[in-house]
Scaffold this active site. Structure first.
Site, mmCIF file in Angstrom:
data_model
loop_
_atom_site.group_PDB
_atom_site.id
_atom_site.type_symbol
_atom_site.label_atom_id
_atom_site.label_comp_id
_atom_site.label_asym_id
_atom_site.label_seq_id
_atom_site.Cartn_x
_atom_site.Cartn_y
_atom_site.Cartn_z
ATOM 1 N N THR B 41 0.823 -1.207 0.000
ATOM 2 C CA THR B 41 0.000 0.000 0.000
ATOM 3 C C THR B 41 0.864 1.266 0.000
ATOM 4 O O THR B 41 0.505 2.270 -0.617
ATOM 5 C CB THR B 41 -0.934 -0.038 1.229
ATOM 6 O OG1 THR B 41 -1.735 -1.222 1.122
ATOM 7 C CG2 THR B 41 -1.842 1.166 1.286
ATOM 8 N N ALA B 47 -0.235 9.747 -1.554
ATOM 9 C CA ALA B 47 0.945 10.480 -1.072
ATOM 10 C C ALA B 47 0.589 11.759 -0.320
ATOM 11 O O ALA B 47 1.357 12.708 -0.286
ATOM 12 C CB ALA B 47 1.903 10.793 -2.227
ATOM 13 N N HIS B 50 -2.770 14.393 5.153
ATOM 14 C CA HIS B 50 -4.078 15.033 5.309
ATOM 15 C C HIS B 50 -4.109 15.972 6.510
ATOM 16 O O HIS B 50 -3.476 15.705 7.530
ATOM 17 C CB HIS B 50 -5.162 13.962 5.505
ATOM 18 C CG HIS B 50 -5.383 13.117 4.285
ATOM 19 N ND1 HIS B 50 -6.118 13.551 3.219
ATOM 20 C CD2 HIS B 50 -4.952 11.868 3.972
ATOM 21 C CE1 HIS B 50 -6.142 12.602 2.290
ATOM 22 N NE2 HIS B 50 -5.429 11.564 2.723
ATOM 23 N N LYS B 251 -13.388 9.896 0.054
ATOM 24 C CA LYS B 251 -13.017 11.286 -0.210
ATOM 25 C C LYS B 251 -13.193 11.657 -1.672
ATOM 26 O O LYS B 251 -13.040 12.808 -2.038
ATOM 27 C CB LYS B 251 -11.574 11.516 0.216
ATOM 28 C CG LYS B 251 -11.339 11.326 1.717
ATOM 29 C CD LYS B 251 -9.943 11.777 2.117
ATOM 30 C CE LYS B 251 -9.606 11.414 3.551
ATOM 31 N NZ LYS B 251 -9.174 10.020 3.712
ATOM 32 N N GLU B 348 -5.996 2.246 6.774
ATOM 33 C CA GLU B 348 -6.258 2.825 5.448
ATOM 34 C C GLU B 348 -6.076 4.337 5.588
ATOM 35 O O GLU B 348 -5.587 4.815 6.602
ATOM 36 C CB GLU B 348 -7.673 2.460 4.997
ATOM 37 C CG GLU B 348 -8.744 2.905 5.963
ATOM 38 C CD GLU B 348 -10.157 2.716 5.434
ATOM 39 O OE1 GLU B 348 -10.338 2.690 4.214
ATOM 40 O OE2 GLU B 348 -11.070 2.610 6.250
ATOM 41 N N SER B 349 -6.505 5.108 4.611
ATOM 42 C CA SER B 349 -6.389 6.553 4.721
ATOM 43 C C SER B 349 -7.097 7.024 5.975
ATOM 44 O O SER B 349 -8.186 6.538 6.275
ATOM 45 C CB SER B 349 -7.014 7.211 3.492
ATOM 46 O OG SER B 349 -6.925 8.606 3.602
ATOM 47 N N CYS B 411 18.113 7.258 -17.584
ATOM 48 C CA CYS B 411 16.696 7.498 -17.853
ATOM 49 C C CYS B 411 16.582 8.912 -18.379
ATOM 50 O O CYS B 411 16.753 9.875 -17.644
ATOM 51 C CB CYS B 411 15.884 7.346 -16.567
ATOM 52 S SG CYS B 411 14.225 8.005 -16.671
ATOM 53 N N CYS B 413 13.996 10.651 -19.772
ATOM 54 C CA CYS B 413 12.827 11.485 -19.455
ATOM 55 C C CYS B 413 12.986 12.140 -18.085
ATOM 56 O O CYS B 413 12.683 13.304 -17.906
ATOM 57 C CB CYS B 413 11.541 10.679 -19.486
ATOM 58 S SG CYS B 413 11.187 9.891 -21.053
ATOM 59 N N CYS B 448 8.350 7.846 -21.575
ATOM 60 C CA CYS B 448 8.612 6.618 -22.347
ATOM 61 C C CYS B 448 8.411 5.367 -21.489
ATOM 62 O O CYS B 448 8.479 4.257 -21.988
ATOM 63 C CB CYS B 448 9.971 6.655 -23.031
ATOM 64 S SG CYS B 448 11.360 6.095 -22.033
#
Lengths: 427, 491
Positions: B41, B47, B50, B251, B348-349, B411, B413, B448
Site C-alpha cells: 500500500t 501520497a 491530510h 473522499k 487505510e487513509s 533514464c 525522461c 517513455c
C-alpha cells in the site's frame, strides 16, 4: 551584426540516420566544425539494432541491413571530418545556441554553435498511453526494447509472445523471435487495417504462419509477477471490446508495437512550435522552424516508413543549417515568403507545413504525407492552390502505413508564388 | 534467531515503528515479505499528508491524523525526504454542495485542525484557474501536504538500520510461536525468530496475522482498490491538491501533484477480495476521468503517461470511543487475549499521515510491556543520496568529477544517472529490483515508461549485483525480465 565566437558551426543533436546525413551535408556545404552529440556509445541510432534487411533500396539501390546502412554514413561522416561526442546526453538547448551536455568522461558542460539541427528520432508508445487493462507484471515490453535485448545484448525477453499492434518493429520482431526459437502466437491490431508496411506482413508474418488478427485488441493482462496470459477481444467500430468475443491466450510476454511518437522534449522546451497532428515541429521546406537557426529532421518531425527518406530529410536540414551558420558569420540572415500547405481530402497531415516558393529555383520540394484510411484502388495525389491544380500524380493505392509523396518543381514556381495556400488531396 | 521485538511488515507504518524503536536499547528486527520495503500500500497511494478535517471526530483515525500531520515537518527534515505543505482544497460545485463544506469545517475544528478557512467561489477560481466555473466555494486546509511516499519509507528504514535495527527482506510471516498464552516468536519462510514482543504492521494482511494469534476473529480487512492515472507533466500540472466534496464512497477522486512533479488523478474505490489484485480496469479509468471533469472540465484521458492501482487496508473495527458510532477505525492496541503482541490494523487513509503518530503510540504501548532505555548515541538524521538534476550546474560538475557515473544519463525522461542507480543498489538497504530502483530514483516513470532505460538498468543491476541478467527481476522472485541467450536451442 556582432561576430560570435562559437565552439562549432553546427551542432547536431542525435547521431541516427537523420543526424548523420545532416552533419555530412553541413560539412559538404562548407562548414568548418560540425559536431554530432549522441547518447549511445556509437553513432547510428536505432539502425544499430535493426539487423534485418530492407534499408537503402532507394538511396543505394541495394538491400542492406540497418547497421550496414548506418556504417556507410558513419564512414562518410568520419572521412569528411564530422566530429562526434558520444555516450553523451543533451540536457538542454537554449535559444542563444548553447547546448548543455553531460557524460561520464567530461561531466556537464556548455557547448555553443551558430546553428543547431535536432534529430532525436522518436520513441515508442507505452502500455499506459494505450491504457491496456490488467495487472502490471514483468513481460510487457515495447517491440523496440525487445529488439535491443535480442539484437544488441543477445538475450531473449521471453518464450511465448503475443504482439499488440501491427507496426513495423512488431512484425519484424515476430519474425526475429521465431527465428530464435520462440513461439509468436499472433499479432493483434485494433484497426481494421495494417499499421506497418505490407511487405512486412508478407515477409515477417505470412512467411512464418504467424496469424494477424485485425479489429482485435488485448483487453486484459494476467499474471502477478510475470505475464501468464492475455485476454484478446474483438472490437467494435468505437474500438471497444465486444462482450463474448474474448479469448485467453497463454504467453509470458506481450510486445507492444502501437505507434511511435517524435521525441521533442528538447525542442518543445526550447520553444519550437509544434504541430499536434504529428507530434513534431511545424517546418518549412528547408526543415527550419519558428526559431531561426534551429532545424529538425527525420522521425523527430514525423514518423517515416523508410530510412532512405529520413536520410534525405537530414541532408536538407544539414544544408539549411550550414547556410544559416555561414550567413550568420556574413551577417545576412533574411526572412522569406512562406506559403502554408494544408492536408485535404483523405490526408492526415503534410510535411513541410509551409514552403518558401523562392527555394524552388534552387531545388525541387517534396511534400510527404500520410493518408487517413486505406484506399485500395487507383488514386490521384493532387496539389491545388484554390481552384488551380499545381501538381498531380497517380498511384495504384494509398495506405496509412506507407508514406505518400509528391514533388513540386521549378516550373510550378510562378503559380505557387501567387497562391495564398496549397492543399493536398488524395482520392 | 533471538531479538527483543519483531515487526511484521515493511510498509511506511512498519518502517516508522522500526525507526521509532531504534531510539531504545532493544534488539529490533523487521521482516518484509517482498524484496523491498514500501512495496504494498505504501507504494501506491495518494501520497497525501491530510489535514484531518475528514475523519469522524472522536475516532482513533481523527486523533492520529491530526497528531501525525504535525509530525511531518520534523520527520522530513530529520530523514531528508521530500515533503511539501502545500495545503488542500475541498471544492463545492453548485450551490447544493456548499453545506458539505460547513460540515467539514465543523468536523475539522472538532478534530483540532488549525487554519481551516472557507473561501468564496471567486477566491477559489482565482487561486485555481483550471477549476470548473460552476465552483461555488471551497474549504482550504493550509496544513495538508504532499510527501514522497517511497522516500519516507526507505528513509525511515535506512535510519532504523543505521541505529541498529535489522531488516530481513523476502521474509514472510507464517505463524506465531505461542506458549502459556504468550507470544514468544514467529515462524517465517526462512525459519523461526524468537522475541519478546511482536508488532503486527502487516497492512492488508494484518487481519490474517491477527487471527493466527486468535485475536479479534470478527475483524476483517476487505481491500479497497484505488486506481490512479499519472498525467504528462509537459501537458498538465496543478500546484495544489483538490478534492470534491466527500460522498459515502470516501473522499472521492482528487487531483494532486507529487513531489516529483507528476500530476495524478485518483483513486477509484472498489472492494476486492484478492489481497494482491492491483489491476487496472477500463471502468476504473473511465470513472476517474468522468469524476475529475467535475472539478477540472478540461482534463483529457489522452494525457495519461502511466496508470497504477493500490489497495487500502479497509477494516471493520468498531471505534473504541463508546460515544462514536463508527465501524472502520484504526486498530493500534495490545492484543487482548495473548501477551507479547501489538496490532496495527485497518490502517487505510489517513494511514500515511498517521504513520509517525502510530509509531509513537506503539512505542508507548511497548513501554508498558518492556523496560525501554534510550540510547545515548541515537542518531535521528539520515541524508539522502545526491541527485544531479536537483543540483546547481557547479555542484553537478563537482559530483561528476568525484564519480563519473553521475555524468551518464540512464533514464532520459527523468534525467536519472547511472551514479544514482548504482548508489541505490549499494545503499544500506539495497535496491535489488527494477521496481525498487524506480521507486527510489524515479527511473522509468516518465513519458517513455522505461522504453529507453529498461535494458540498461537490467544490465547495471546484473553487473552490480554480480548476477546474470536472467536473475534480474522487476519485483522479486518470479518476475525476471529475460530468460535465455539467443543462438541457443529453445527448451
Amino acid at each position: 551584426m556582432i561576430m560570435r565566437k562559437t565552439d562549432y558551426d553546427v551542432i547536431v543533436v542525435g547521431g541516427g540516420p537523420a543526424g548523420l546525413a545532416a552533419a555530412i551535408s553541413a560539412k559538404k556545404e562548407g562548414c568548418d566544425r560540425v559536431l554530432i552529440v549522441d547518447r549511445d556509445v556509437e553513432p547510428g541510432g536505432i539502425l544499430l539494432q535493426c539487423v534485418h534487411n530492407g534499408f537503402g533500396l532507394d538511396t543505394f539501390k541495394e538491400d542492406l541491413p540497418g547497421p550496414s546502412y548506418a556504417q556507410r554514413y558513419i564512414d562518410k561522416a568520419r572521412s569528411c571530418g564530422v566530429e562526434f561526442l558520444l555516450n553523451t546526453m543533451v540536457l538542454e538547448v537554449h535559444t542563444d545556441f548553447t547546448v548543455v551536455v553531460t557524460n561520464d568522461l567530461s561531466g556537464v558542460r556548455y557547448l555553443t554553435a551558430k546553428s543547431i539541427v535536432f534529430t532525436m528520432g522518436c520513441r515508442e508508445r507505452s502500455r499506459a498511453q494505450i491504457r491496456v487493462p490488467g495487472s502490471r507484471p514483468a513481460g510487457v515490453y515495447t517491440a523496440g526494447t525487445a529488439q535491443r535485448w535480442v539484437n544488441i545484448d543477445g538475450i531473449m525477453p521471453g518464450k511465448k509472445f503475443v504482439i499488440l499492434g501491427s507496426g513495423d518493429i512488431g512484425m519484424i520482431m515476430a519474425r526475429r523471435l521465431t527465428l530464435e526459437g520462440a513461439k509468436v502466437d499472433r499479432v493483434v491490431e485494433i484497426m481494421p487495417y495494417l499499421s506497418g508496411l505490407s511487405r512486412n506482413l508478407v515477409q515477417c508474418l505470412q512467411d512464418y504462419d504467424i496469424p494477424l488478427f485485425l479489429r482485435h485488441t488485448v483487453s486484459r493482462i494476467l499474471g502477478k509477477n510475470r505475464v501468464e496470459a492475455v485476454e484478446i477481444s474483438a472490437v467494435d467500430e468505437k474500438m471497444q471490446p465486444i462482450e463474448g468475443t474474448s479469448e485467453i491466450v497463454m504467453c509470458d510476454t506481450l510486445l507492444l508495437s502501437v505507434g511511435l511518437i517524435p521525441e521533442n522534449e528538447l525542442t518543445r522546451r526550447a520553444g519550437v512550435k509544434m504541430d499536434p497532428r504529428i507530434g513534431g515541429a511545424v517546418v518549412d521546406d528547408g526543415y527550419g522552424v519558428n526559431i531561426p537557426g534551429f532545424f529538425v529532421a527525420g522521425n523527430v518531425v514525423h514518423v517515416y516508413d523508410l530510412v532512405d527518406y529520413v536520410s534525405q530529410a537530414g541532408e536538407i536540414a544539414g544544408r539549411s543549417a550550414a547556410q544559416f551558420a555561414m550567413k550568420l558569420s556574413d551577417g545576412k540572415a533574411q526572412a522569406e515568403k512562406r506559403i502554408p500547405v494544408d492536408a485535404g481530402e483523405h490526408v492526415r497531415y503534410v510535411v513541410p507545413q509551409q514552403i518558401r516558393p523562392d527555394s524552388l529555383s534552387k531545388t525541387p520540394i517534396t511534400l510527404q504525407m500520410r493518408v487517413t484510411q486505406p484506399l485500395e484502388r487507383a488514386v490521384e495525389v493532387r496539389v491545388v492552390a484554390g481552384e488551380t491544380e499545381v501538381a498531380k500524380k497517380r498511384m495504384a493505392y494509398a495506405r496509412p502505413g506507407e508514406m505518400v509523396s509528391i514533388t513540386l518543381t521549378e516550373k510550378m514556381q510562378d503559380v505557387i508564388q501567387q497562391a495564398e495556400r496549397l492543399t493536398v488531396h488524395v482520392g | 534467531m533471538d531479538c527483543d521485538v519483531v515487526i511484521i511488515g515493511g510498509g511506511v507504518v512498519g518502517c516508522l515503528i522500526a525507526r521509532e524503536l531504534s531510539r531504545f536499547s532493544l534488539k529490533t528486527l523487521l521482516i518484509e515479505k517482498e524484496s523491498d520495503v514500501g512495496s504494498g500500500t505504501s507504494a501506491a497511494n495518494s501520497a497525501l499528508v491530510h489535514a484531518g478535517y475528514d475523519p469522524v471526530p472522536g475516532t482513533l483515525k481523527a486523533s492520529l491524523n491530526v497528531r501525525g500531520n504535525a509530525m511531518w515537518d520534523r520527520l522530513s527534515q530529520e530523514l531528508d525526504f521530500d515533503f511539501k505543505r502545500c495545503g488542500d482544497y475541498v471544492v463545492a460545485i453548485g450551490e447544493d454542495e456548499l453545506p458539505a463544506l460547513q460540515t467539514l469545517l465543523d468536523q475539522g475544528i472538532k478534530n483540532g485542525v488549525q487554519g481551516l478557512e472557507l473561501i468564496s467561489a471567486e477566491e477559489i477560481k482565482q487561486r485555481v484557474p483550471q477549476i470548473n466555473p460552476e465552483a461555488s466555494g471551497a474549504l482550504f486546509a493550509p496544513t495538508a501536504g504532499v510527501c514522497d511516499t517511497f522516500g519516507v519509507t526507505v528513509a525511515a528504514a535506512e535510519n532504523a538500520l543505521a541505529n541498529g535495527v535489522e531488516i530481513l527482506l523476502d521474509t514472510a510471516f507464517e505463524d506465531f510461536l505461542i506458549k502459556d498464552n504468550n507470544v514468544y516468536g514467529i515462524r517465517t519462510n526462512r525459519g523461526d525468530i524468537h522475541c519478546k514482543v511482536v508488532i503486527n504492521a502487516a497492512g492488508v494482511y494484518a487481519d490474517d496475522v491477527m487471527h493466527k494469534a486468535g485475536c479479534r476473529p470478527e475483524f476483517k480487512i476487505t481491500p479497497r482498490r484505488g486506481e490512479y492515472c499519472i498525467l504528462d507533466p509537459e501537458i498538465f500540472t496543478i500546484d495544489t491538491v483538490l478534492f470534491p466534496v466527500p460522498s459515502n464512497k470516501g473522499k472521492g477522486v482528487l487531483v494532486f501533484t507529487t513531489t516529483h512533479g507528476n500530476t495524478v488523478i485518483g483513486p477509484t474505490s472498489e472492494f476486492v477480495h484478492d489481497k494482491e489484485d492491483k489491476e487496472i480496469t477500463p471502468t476504473g479509468q473511465a470513472y476517474l476521468f468522468e469524476n475529475m471533469k467535475k472539478l477540472i472540465p478540461s482534463i483529457d484521458l489522452r494525457w495519461t503517461i502511466a496508470t497504477f492501482a493500490g489497495l487500502r487496508a479497509a477494516g471493520n473495527a468498531v471505534c473504541l470511543n463508546p460515544k462514536v458510532d463508527y465501524h472502520a477505525d484504526f486498530i493500534v492496541e495490545k492484543a487482548a487475549n495473548v501477551g507479547g503482541l501489538i496490532h496495527c490494523a485497518g490502517i487505510e487513509s489517513p494511514g500515511l499521515t498517521s504513520a509517525p503518530a502510530i509509531a509513537e503510540r506503539v512505542a508507548a504501548l511497548l513501554q508498558e510491556m518492556l523496560t525501554l532505555t534510550t540510547k545515548p548515541d541515537w542518531n535521528p538524521i539520515r541524508k539522502r543520496r545526491p541527485s544531479p538534476k536537483h543540483l546547481s550546474f557547479e555542484a553537478r560538475k563537482a559530483l561528476i568529477e568525484k564519480d563519473h557515473r553521475y555524468g551518464r544519463i540512464v533514464c532520459r525522461c527523468e534525467g536519472v544517472t547511472e551514479g544514482e542507480i548504482v548508489a541505490e543498489i549499494h545503499a544500506p538497504l539495497p535496491a535489488k529490483t527494477y521496481d525498487a530502483i524506480k521507486r527510489r530514483t524515479w527511473t522509468g516513470t516518465g513519458r517513455c515508461q522505461g522504453g529507453f532505460d529498461m535494458t540498461r538498468v537490467v544490465e547495471i543491476l546484473a553487473r552490480e549485483l554480480g548476477v546474470s541478467p536472467f536473475e534480474v527481476t522487476k519485483k522479486g522472485a518470479g518476475s525476471a525480465f529475460v530468460c535465455r541467450k539467443t543462438k541457443m536451442e529453445a527448451e
